[in-house]
Every structure is written in C-alpha cells, then in structure tokens.
Design a protein around this motif. Structure first.
Motif: not given
Ligand code: 13P
Ligand code: SF4
Length: 341
Positions: A218, A221-222, A229-230, A244, A267, A269, A291
């Motif tokens: 996470i 990705v950030r 947005k996750i 998330a 994204v 998970g 993810l």
C-alpha cells in the motif's frame, strides 16, 4: 476443443430449468456462461429465491455450493464442475475444535453467540444454528455483529481472524475488547482476564490469498500513484485494511469501481482473476490495477472445459449434498443471516 458454443447450445436447450451461478472470482471464460454473477451473499440469496431451475450449477468453491444446496428446494439439485474446489480457510475450523472452544467460552459466562462466516463447512453452520447464532458474509458481517450486541451478547466469530478484527474495528470496538483464539494444539487462547474484557473473540483462521496483501504494498502504491484510490477485501490483515481508502466484499468492490469518476485509478487488493476482469470491463474509463498478483487456485479449478463436461453428462459425483440432519440446523443460521440483511 472449443467449449463456449456447446455450453451455450446446452443452456439454450435447457432454458430456465438450468441456472448457472458464478462467483466474482471465476475466470472470465466461465463468467461468460453464467446466468448470474455475485458475491457470496448475493449468490446465497439467489439460490434461496430461485424455485424454477431443476439444476443449479455452482461455479465457485464448495462452501458456496453447499450453502446453495441447503437453501434450495428438495426437487432442485446443485452441481459443481469440480467438486474438489474447496476453501482452505473453511477447513481451518473443525466441528470438534469449535465445540471445545465454545464450551470454554460458555464456562466463562453464558452471554456469547456464534457468528460464522459463510466460508465454513455445513457442520460448523449446523453448530451455529443449534447455538442460536447467525451466518454472515463479508458484506453483512457488521449488521450481524450489531444484531448480537443488540441482545446484550458477545460475538464468537469464526473462522477468519481478519474479517472478525476488521468488522470489530469498523464498529468502533477497541483492540483490547477483541481476543484471538488459536485452535491449534499449543495455540494461544485468551485467558480469564482477556475473556472478561472481550466483546468479540475471533478464530485464528485466514485466507492465504488475502494475507499476501500488506502495508508495504500500500505504501508503494501511495508513492507511485498518489492519486489512486485503494480498496481491499476485508479478509486482508488489519494494518492493510486500515491503510486502504476502503474495504468491502467483492460486490462492494464492483460498485466502488462503477462509481469511480472517469479518468481515476483504483488499486484493488483481492483475487487476481476478478481484478483483471474489472480492469477489462472498465478499460478506457477507469484504470484498475492489482495491489499484488494473488490467485485463488481453488476458484480457478472451474474451467470452461469441466463446465462443459458437467453439462454434457451430469455425473452423480458432481452433485453437492448435505445430510438433512446437518442441513436443518445449518439452514437456521443461514436463514437468520438472510433475514438480517
Ligand atoms: P465475497 O463474500 O466478498 O464474495 O468473498 C468470498 C470470498 O471467498 C473472499 O475470499
Ligand atoms: Fe477461500 Fe480465500 Fe479462495 Fe476466498 S479467496 S475462496 S477465502 S481461499
């Protein structure tokens, strides 16, 4: 052999007497032949409602087909294209282990109610029904927990530790009021003080597909996609769910992507076949990314080929059966869940 056309020919021939249900994690080539696609709750509801089909083919894993079998009428038969498609998490709670744990809890006071995740065997659901509890899925776990609290009782949740912990956190229950019960020999069990303080006891089970998602992915990705947005499935560990932007069942993830503004990046998970299908369906509108690449091998056991083989010969060994002795109490806890929403 090309399986798509013969499957469609058989579906046409059978008409409404045949119903093919597919979970969101199924391969796109299987989903393409389904009358309905959904999350565990939607598919259970459909099975309970559908009275016309003589044969229901469940493309998913065994506990889902078992649930459908218990909710359908006696003259309806549920089949799976590959009956070996199980769920390792559902196997992490045996009836014997659960009865031992339940006795230990009840010795400490009589104010517990079991809540079983549908990812469990029919025998565990039967135990839950007998004890006056309810089943739940990841999309209605919070409602079911609230139903327990509303009666002034405490929750014994099994078998997924992470869904239990995430649901308790969503309801604002402090960490100190959530205890983990490890059923393995020599496993850590809550002592008297921890049990006295607990409002929720969770079973130490997990889904290997979802415990592969963590906080490091996470953070990465950030950094890489700060505008993304996750969203993750609530079977992921607490730290990942907290980090998330959102968490939800597969149907809730579908809605999250549908509602996302054009040009956004989401994204996800959860299971890879599902994420890839969403990416294809929304290509050009929303960029959907995984993810991490995590596949449910059991969901992937169902293929276009074994679906066709089933529809051509209907072998008895592909029928999903639950003994009525088990199904009766198990149905009680499933029906309670459907009533609760
Ligand atoms: P859903 O209830 O979200 O469909 O999830 C089922 C499941 O097995 C997730 O791993
Ligand atoms: Fe079971 Fe995990 Fe597969 Fe869902 S993804 S069916 S919980 S093994």
């Amino acid at each position: 052999m090309e399986a798509g056309k013969p499957i469609e020919d058989i579906r046409r021939e059978w008409g409404r007497r045949l119903l093919i249900l597919a979970h969101h994690y199924q391969r796109p080539s299987v989903v393409a032949h389904a009358d309905a696609i959904g999350d565990s709750l939607e598919l259970a509801r459909l099975a309970a409602r559908e009275k016309e089909a003589e044969r229901i083919v469940f493309c998913g894993v065994h506990f889902m087909a078992e649930t459908a079998e218990m909710l359908t009428a006696e003259d309806q038969t549920v089949y799976m294209p590959d009956v070996r498609a199980g769920c390792p998490m559902a196997d992490m709670a045996t009836e014997e282990q659960v009865r031992v744990a339940w006795s230990a809890l009840c010795e400490q006071g009589g104010d517990w109610l079991p809540v079983v995740y549908v990812n469990s065997s029919a025998a565990i659901k039967a135990f839950c029904g007998e004890a006056g509890g309810s089943a739940c899925t990841s999309s209605n776990a919070a409602k079911v927990f609230e139903w327990v609290f509303g009666q002034g009782k405490r929750v014994f949740f099994l078998p997924d530790e992470h869904l239990g912990v995430n649901t308790a956190a969503d309801l604002g229950i402090p960490d100190g009021a959530v205890a983990v019960y490890d059923p393995e020999p020599g496993g850590t069990r809550p002592g008297r003080a921890a049990l006295r303080a607990a409002r929720v006891v969770v079973w130490k089970g997990y889904c290997h597909v979802h415990t592969s998602f963590g906080i490091d992915q996470i953070r990465a990705v950030r950094e890489r996609l700060p505008e993304a947005k996750i969203i993750v499935h609530p079977e992921v560990p607490r730290e990942a769910a907290r980090a998330a932007d959102a968490h939800g069942s597969t149907a809730q993830i579908v809605r999250y992507v549908k509602d996302a503004p054009r040009g956004s990046t989401i994204v996800i998970g959860t299971e890879l076949h599902f994420v890839s299908r969403l990416a294809d369906e929304h290509a050009g509108r929303v960029a959907v990314r995984a993810l991490a690449q995590s596949v449910c091998g059991n969901m992937a056991r169902t293929t276009e080929q074994n679906l066709l083989a089933l529809l051509q010969s209907w072998p008895d060994e592909n029928i999903v059966r639950v003994r009525e002795q088990t199904a009766r109490p198990a149905r009680a806890c499933l029906e309670r869940m459907l009533e609760l929403g």
